[in-house]
Design an enzyme around this catalytic site. Structure first.
Site, short mmCIF file in Angstrom:
data_model
loop_
_atom_site.label_atom_id
_atom_site.label_comp_id
_atom_site.label_asym_id
_atom_site.label_seq_id
_atom_site.Cartn_x
_atom_site.Cartn_y
_atom_site.Cartn_z
N SER A 133 0.86 -1.17 0.00
CA SER A 133 0.00 0.00 0.00
C SER A 133 0.91 1.23 0.00
O SER A 133 1.71 1.41 0.91
CB SER A 133 -0.88 -0.04 1.25
OG SER A 133 -1.70 1.11 1.31
N LYS A 159 -0.96 -0.87 -4.37
CA LYS A 159 -2.20 -0.13 -4.13
C LYS A 159 -1.81 1.31 -3.90
O LYS A 159 -1.00 1.61 -3.02
CB LYS A 159 -2.89 -0.74 -2.90
CG LYS A 159 -3.93 0.12 -2.23
CD LYS A 159 -4.69 -0.68 -1.20
CE LYS A 159 -4.77 0.06 0.12
NZ LYS A 159 -5.55 -0.72 1.13
N LYS A 161 -2.63 5.07 -2.90
CA LYS A 161 -3.58 5.91 -2.17
C LYS A 161 -3.88 7.14 -3.01
O LYS A 161 -2.95 7.77 -3.55
CB LYS A 161 -2.98 6.34 -0.82
CG LYS A 161 -2.79 5.19 0.15
CD LYS A 161 -4.13 4.72 0.71
CE LYS A 161 -3.93 3.76 1.87
NZ LYS A 161 -5.20 3.30 2.44
N ASP A 186 -6.80 3.19 -3.65
CA ASP A 186 -7.58 3.25 -2.41
C ASP A 186 -7.83 4.71 -2.06
O ASP A 186 -6.89 5.47 -1.84
CB ASP A 186 -6.84 2.55 -1.27
CG ASP A 186 -7.67 2.47 0.02
OD1 ASP A 186 -8.83 2.92 0.02
OD2 ASP A 186 -7.15 1.93 1.02
N GLU A 211 -10.72 0.90 -4.14
CA GLU A 211 -11.16 0.62 -2.77
C GLU A 211 -11.81 1.86 -2.15
O GLU A 211 -11.25 2.96 -2.22
CB GLU A 211 -9.92 0.18 -1.98
CG GLU A 211 -10.19 -0.23 -0.55
CD GLU A 211 -8.90 -0.75 0.12
OE1 GLU A 211 -7.96 -1.20 -0.58
OE2 GLU A 211 -8.81 -0.67 1.36
N ASP A 236 -13.94 -1.30 2.02
CA ASP A 236 -13.11 -1.46 3.22
C ASP A 236 -13.92 -0.91 4.40
O ASP A 236 -14.66 -1.65 5.08
CB ASP A 236 -11.78 -0.69 3.01
CG ASP A 236 -10.89 -0.63 4.25
OD1 ASP A 236 -11.29 -1.09 5.33
OD2 ASP A 236 -9.76 -0.10 4.16
N LYS A 260 -10.74 -7.05 6.78
CA LYS A 260 -9.82 -6.79 7.89
C LYS A 260 -10.45 -7.42 9.12
O LYS A 260 -11.47 -6.92 9.62
CB LYS A 260 -9.66 -5.28 8.11
CG LYS A 260 -8.93 -4.57 6.98
CD LYS A 260 -8.76 -3.09 7.26
CE LYS A 260 -8.02 -2.42 6.10
NZ LYS A 260 -8.05 -0.94 6.18
N GLY A 288 -4.71 -4.18 5.87
CA GLY A 288 -3.85 -3.94 7.04
C GLY A 288 -3.94 -2.53 7.56
O GLY A 288 -4.53 -1.66 6.92
O1 OSB Z 1 -7.38 1.89 3.97
O2 OSB Z 1 -6.43 0.01 3.91
C1 OSB Z 1 -6.51 1.14 4.39
C2 OSB Z 1 -3.56 1.89 6.68
C3 OSB Z 1 -4.22 2.42 7.78
C4 OSB Z 1 -5.58 2.56 7.75
C5 OSB Z 1 -6.30 2.17 6.60
C6 OSB Z 1 -5.65 1.62 5.52
C7 OSB Z 1 -4.25 1.50 5.55
C8 OSB Z 1 -3.47 0.99 4.44
C9 OSB Z 1 -2.13 0.39 4.74
O3 OSB Z 1 -3.83 1.03 3.31
C10 OSB Z 1 -2.19 -1.09 4.76
C11 OSB Z 1 -0.93 -1.71 5.31
O4 OSB Z 1 0.06 -1.73 4.58
O5 OSB Z 1 -0.92 -2.18 6.46
MG MG Z 2 -8.55 0.87 2.61
#
Ligand code: OSB
Ligand code: MG
Length: 364
Positions: A133, A159, A161, A186, A211, A236, A260, A288
């Protein structure tokens, strides 16, 4: 359960670099960790909220408060995981804090019954497939550099952001550099249905999915958006239970679930979601929250569940941290992490390291 001692810790792990999303920046990793001692051994759970209520309403310290008031007494009184979950179901919200206690009880179950966690959750895979991510970057060029580095390290997909203004140009730049690499985006709820046109532009870049484009509480507008864009929608934030998956799937709000376990309050509900997804042919993968090795141990195991068909946001310890709290850090080889065949966590917790990063501790 017969715990002789329960510790509730505020743990602060330095991050190699800040992690930026549409909801804000995570500068340091503040975590609520529970350790409970039974027959001379420690068992662990972790709440993955952030310092601020950015992902959901929970914060590290609100979780510590919830854990002290509700999770610790429930851990002492409950004779089984079912009983613990029954007690937790009488309280609203706070899934991340509830999951910390439930994870800990699964750790106990795994060790006492000498069964690997993967068997307990019904995982049928040997490895967790890793995606990465990638936080919001200053420029498309910087983002391409980051993706390039992670791709070289072996991550099977990236992924990205996104948020308004940091979307089409960013994704375009990465796609042009890597025509074949598996990419997704995402948005962490940064858009509204009126922004559908921006999201339509993303259809050109062959993203596996997008996402949580819309509100963290929404499924209805996601269903409307699904008719306007070609890219598959993955939910999510909007999914907190198997019931939520059913409703979202029934109205066509998503094709994919970011599962999750902590957002669902624990592994039991995650197993229900897994079963529902399998029955209905819905694809899922494990998300995560920059977990320490404790939380990540559960995510790695969950990544082996039968409904998991995409790469997961599970990463080796060194992705985010200089030092993890496990004696043997989580390692990725060839883009995947071995799901342990032994009872317990990925490895033993290093209590010295845990102590070093603990900023506050209460013992019950
Ligand atoms: O939206 O998936 C998410 C991290 C913190 C809160 C929400 C998200 C995330 C990540 C990182 O996308 C996922 C990771 O690498 O642990
Ligand atoms: Mg997410």
């Amino acid at each position: 359960m017969n715990f002789s001692e329960i510790e509730v810790r505020h743990v602060e792990l330095p991050l190699k670099e800040p992690f930026k999303t549409s909801f804000g920046i995570i500068q340091k990793r503040n975590l609520a960790v529970i350790a409970a001692k039974k027959d001379g051994k420690y068992f662990y759970g972790e709440a993955s909220a952030q310092f601020a209520p950015l992902y959901n309403h929970e914060t590290t310290t609100s979780d510590i408060d919830f854990i002290v008031k509700f999770v610790v007494p429930a851990l002492k009184e409950a004779e089984s995981i079912e009983e613990y979950n029954q007690k937790m179901s009488t309280y609203r919200g706070n899934p991340l804090a509830k999951a910390a206690g439930e994870f800990l009880l699964y750790h106990v179950k795994s060790v006492e019954e000498q069964k690997p966690l993967k068997e307990i959750v019904g995982a049928n895979k040997e490895y967790a497939e890793c995606g990465v991510s990638v936080g919001i970057q200053e420029s498309p060029t910087k983002l391409v550099e980051k993706v390039s580095k992670y791709k070289q390290e072996g991550f099977g997909r990236a992924k990205i952001k996104i948020k308004p203004g940091k979307d089409v140009e960013y994704i375009k730049a990465v796609r042009e550099e890597f025509p074949e690499y598996e990419l997704m985006a995402d948005a962490n709820s940064a858009y509204r249905l009126e922004d559908a046109e921006i999201l339509q532009h993303l259809d050109k870049f062959d993203l596996t999915m997008i996402e949580q484009p819309l509100s963290h509480r929404d499924i209805i507008d996601h269903a409307k958006l699904a008719d306007k864009i070609e890219t598959s929608i993955c939910l999510d934030e909007s999914i907190r239970s198997a019931e939520d998956v059913r409703k979202a799937a029934e109205i066509g709000a998503c094709e994919v679930i970011n599962l999750k376990p902590q957002r669902a309050g624990g592994l039991k509900e995650a197993m229900k979601i897994d079963r529902y997804c399998r029955e209905k042919g819905i694809s899922a993968w494990i998300g995560g929250h920059l977990e320490s090795g404790i939380g990540a141990s559960f995510a790695v195991v969950a990544s082996g569940m039968p409904s998991i068909t995409f790469s997961n946001d599970v990463a080796p310890s060194q992705r985010y941290f200089y030092e993890d709290v496990l004696k043997e850090e989580i390692e990725m080889n060839g883009g995947r992490i071995k799901i342990p065949e032994e009872p317990g966590l990925y490895s033993e917790v290093d209590r010295e390291v845990l102590e070093r990063y603990t900023t506050e501790k209460e013992v019950f």
